[in-house]
Design a protein around this motif. Structure first.
Motif, short mmCIF file in Angstrom:
data_model
loop_
_atom_site.label_atom_id
_atom_site.label_comp_id
_atom_site.label_asym_id
_atom_site.label_seq_id
_atom_site.Cartn_x
_atom_site.Cartn_y
_atom_site.Cartn_z
N GLU A 8 0.85 -1.19 0.00
CA GLU A 8 0.00 0.00 0.00
C GLU A 8 0.88 1.24 0.00
OE1 GLU A 8 -3.43 2.11 2.83
OE2 GLU A 8 -2.43 0.23 3.44
N LEU A 9 0.67 2.13 -0.97
CA LEU A 9 1.40 3.40 -0.99
C LEU A 9 0.70 4.39 -0.08
CD1 LEU A 9 2.47 1.96 -3.62
CD2 LEU A 9 2.84 4.27 -4.50
N ASN A 45 10.02 3.75 4.35
CA ASN A 45 10.33 4.42 3.09
C ASN A 45 10.67 3.38 2.04
OD1 ASN A 45 9.97 6.97 4.10
ND2 ASN A 45 12.15 7.44 4.31
N LEU A 46 10.30 3.67 0.79
CA LEU A 46 10.69 2.85 -0.34
C LEU A 46 11.94 3.46 -0.95
CD1 LEU A 46 9.97 0.46 -2.25
CD2 LEU A 46 8.71 2.12 -3.65
N VAL A 47 13.02 2.66 -1.05
CA VAL A 47 14.30 3.13 -1.56
C VAL A 47 14.65 2.34 -2.82
CG1 VAL A 47 16.77 3.37 -1.07
CG2 VAL A 47 15.09 3.77 0.74
N ASP A 48 14.89 3.06 -3.92
CA ASP A 48 15.24 2.44 -5.20
C ASP A 48 16.76 2.26 -5.26
OD1 ASP A 48 15.72 1.73 -7.83
OD2 ASP A 48 14.36 3.22 -8.68
N VAL A 52 5.48 3.30 2.24
CA VAL A 52 4.67 2.13 1.88
C VAL A 52 4.37 1.33 3.14
CG1 VAL A 52 5.66 1.96 -0.44
CG2 VAL A 52 6.69 0.65 1.44
N ARG A 53 3.29 0.56 3.05
CA ARG A 53 3.01 -0.47 4.05
C ARG A 53 3.01 -1.81 3.32
NH1 ARG A 53 -1.46 1.21 6.03
NH2 ARG A 53 -0.57 2.29 7.83
N PHE A 54 3.93 -2.69 3.69
CA PHE A 54 4.15 -3.98 3.02
C PHE A 54 3.68 -5.10 3.94
CE2 PHE A 54 7.51 -7.35 1.96
CZ PHE A 54 6.77 -7.90 0.92
N SER A 55 2.66 -5.82 3.49
CA SER A 55 2.09 -6.93 4.27
C SER A 55 2.30 -8.24 3.53
CB SER A 55 0.59 -6.71 4.50
OG SER A 55 0.36 -5.48 5.14
#
Length: 523
Positions: A127-128, A155-158, A267-270
């Motif tokens: 989920e963003l 945080n989402l890191v590329d 993001v929320r990563f489940s």
């Protein structure tokens, strides 16, 4: 299906009615009849010039005519479906294989071993949380640990392609801890690309762990939102960090979003994967005993398990059906080989060749008598020859075995050695091993994917490969002299370095076990 069977029946009648060696499948590429035996032709070995030609003449019409292979494969894929090791579907697949062997009068048994853990995917979600939001399609990597309860908010890191320079450019020194990393990929279209998908992650995972990252998202290597499943744990153990594969187009959109809002994409990563304890699994072993040297064995094998997003038709249901059909065809000829032929369907392959490793350990006392191990594991692409696992000494013998079907174009062999399928532990024990080299066909685009279903299987090509597989197993088993010796540990040490297998094993975590003698022939 019906038109294929009618066409196969027509071919069988044509084969019987014609003695011409020029009879061919349309298009004019696949000869129906084997070459005729004669001095120096169609030899199984230099001391036995006709048995392979005679066997080929009986095997080919058995395989190319009507057979139960199509229905067997339909039941495995359409009715049982995907078969993850340790799952109820895998147990049904074992029952399927035992029943298929028994139906053809082939002696069959199962051999048990322990799979370290069971695994299945929960509802994986990303989920963003801002500054923008859109739907992201993703699936867990196989044998990935679950995300913590409640998910990971970070945080989402590329990190680009995950090289050292990419990590530096991403500036992750100060913001990797607790982050979800996005790793890019190239579109996979070759065998080299596929091998790279397995060889690239271990170093990236180590960098992520060292930096304290919370999870890794891998950009899919297929276009058009096609989802698939790999595993980066090749020992049967649960991996060290939560990982998922993101649909390629969604992953590229994520990368663009991170570039537009650096340091601000949350993001929320489940990923509530379900993980259980050890479970008993089975390999299925059919056997046609040799009349002269029954304690010497040639193995024709394939893996029966699969990932479950599709139904495991190309990887590797079609080749499980091939092994059973080869046994049926040889049995139906009434011919007995000098040595025993074992037809082995391994489980646990997708988790790091766990089933074949267990088989080798259980049969270690008879490795001196295993004369060859033949493996099919690349869909139904046309067989061009075999990878001989670094063994130049066995090439001439393999070519002799296949001479009766020389014009089928399957007698060009390579001497590379690599990880990746159930031959590995036989190779490391010094046993002559042959891995089918096959044209890519439609294998890679559907590999481990939702699209790996029965409609992708070309039964004509599968039948051709089956005839070649049966002749290979028969010819090696019926040779007067063995195909090749079992290599010593010292000879294997040279082989793994010459072929680059040592570097592969180091990357994949096999090297320490090889060095200590825990895996492979002992020093």
């Amino acid at each position: 299906m019906r038109c294929v069977r009618i066409f196969s029946a027509f071919l069988l009648l044509y084969f019987i009615a014609s003695l011409s060696a020029s009879a061919q499948f349309p298009p004019a590429k696949d000869p129906l009849t084997p070459a005729q035996s004669g001095p120096g032709a169609a030899a199984c070995s230099a001391t036995d010039a006709s048995s392979c030609a005679q066997a080929a003449a009986k095997i080919v019409p058995q395989v190319m005519g009507p057979s139960p292979m199509e229905e067997n494969l339909r039941r495995l894929t359409d009715e049982i479906g995907g078969r993850v090791s340790g799952s109820p579907e895998m147990a049904k697949a074992v029952e399927w294989a035992v029943g298929a062997f028994r139906a053809e009068g082939v002696d069959v048994r199962t051999e048990k071993y322990t799979l370290p853990v069971t695994w299945s995917e929960g509802e994986t979600r990303l989920e963003l949380l801002g500054p923008v939001s859109f739907r992201v399609r993703l699936r867990s990597e196989g044998w990935s640990p679950a995300a913590p309860a409640g998910g990971i908010e970070a945080n989402l890191v590329d990190v680009g392609n995950g090289t050292e320079d990419d990590f530096v450019r991403a500036g992750v020194g100060g913001n990797m801890k607790g982050a979800v990393l996005l790793v890019h990929s190239d579109i996979g279209s070759t065998w080299a690309d596929l091998f790279n998908e397995y060889l690239k992650p271990p170093e990236i995972i180590q960098k992520a762990l060292k930096g304290g990252a919370a999870a890794i998202l891998w950009m899919g290597a297929r276009e058009r939102l096609l989802m698939y499943r790999h595993t980066n744990s090749l020992t049967g153990a649960i991996d060290k960090i939560p990982q998922a594969i993101v649909a390629r187009e969604d992953a590229m959109r994520l990368a663009r979003t991170v570039a537009m809002y650096p340091g601000k994409v949350r993001v929320r990563f489940s990923m509530p994967n379900k993980i259980g304890g050890p479970i008993e699994q089975e390999n299925v072993v059919g056997e046609i005993r040799g009349y002269e040297k029954p304690d010497e064995v040639v193995i024709l094998g394939a893996h029966l398990d699969s990932w479950e997003l599709g139904t495991g038709a190309l990887d590797n249901g079609c080749n499980a059906a091939l092994v059973i059909e080869a046994a049926r065809a040889i049995k139906a000829t009434g011919l007995l080989p000098r040595r025993t032929i074992r037809f082995v369907l391994f489980s646990g392959e997708e988790q790091g060749t766990i089933g074949s490793y267990a088989y080798v350990k259980a049969h270690r006392a008879e490795m001196d008598k295993i004369r060859a191990m033949i493996t099919f594991d690349a869909g139904n692409g046309r067989l061009t020859g075999y990878s001989l696992g670094g063994r130049r000494d066995i090439g001439a013998g393999v070519r002799e075995v296949l001479k009766p079907l020389e014009s089928w174009g399957a007698n060009e062999h390579t001497v590379d050695a690599s990880f990746g399928t159930d031959n590995l532990d036989f190779l490391l024990e010094g046993v002559p091993n042959l891995v089918a080299n096959q044209e890519v066909s439609n294998y890679l685009v559907n590999y481990h994917a939702t699209s790996d279903t029965l409609d992708k299987v070309d039964m004509r090509e599968l039948k051709l490969n089956t005839a070649l597989a049966a002749l290979t197993a028969w010819g090696i088993a019926d040779r007067i002299e063995p195909l090749g010796k079992r290599l010593t540990r010292a000879e294997l040490d040279v082989l793994v370095k010459e072929t680059g297998l040592d570097q592969q094993m180091k990357l994949l975590g096999y090297w320490d076990d090889w060095q200590s003698g825990a895996r492979g022939r002992k020093p």
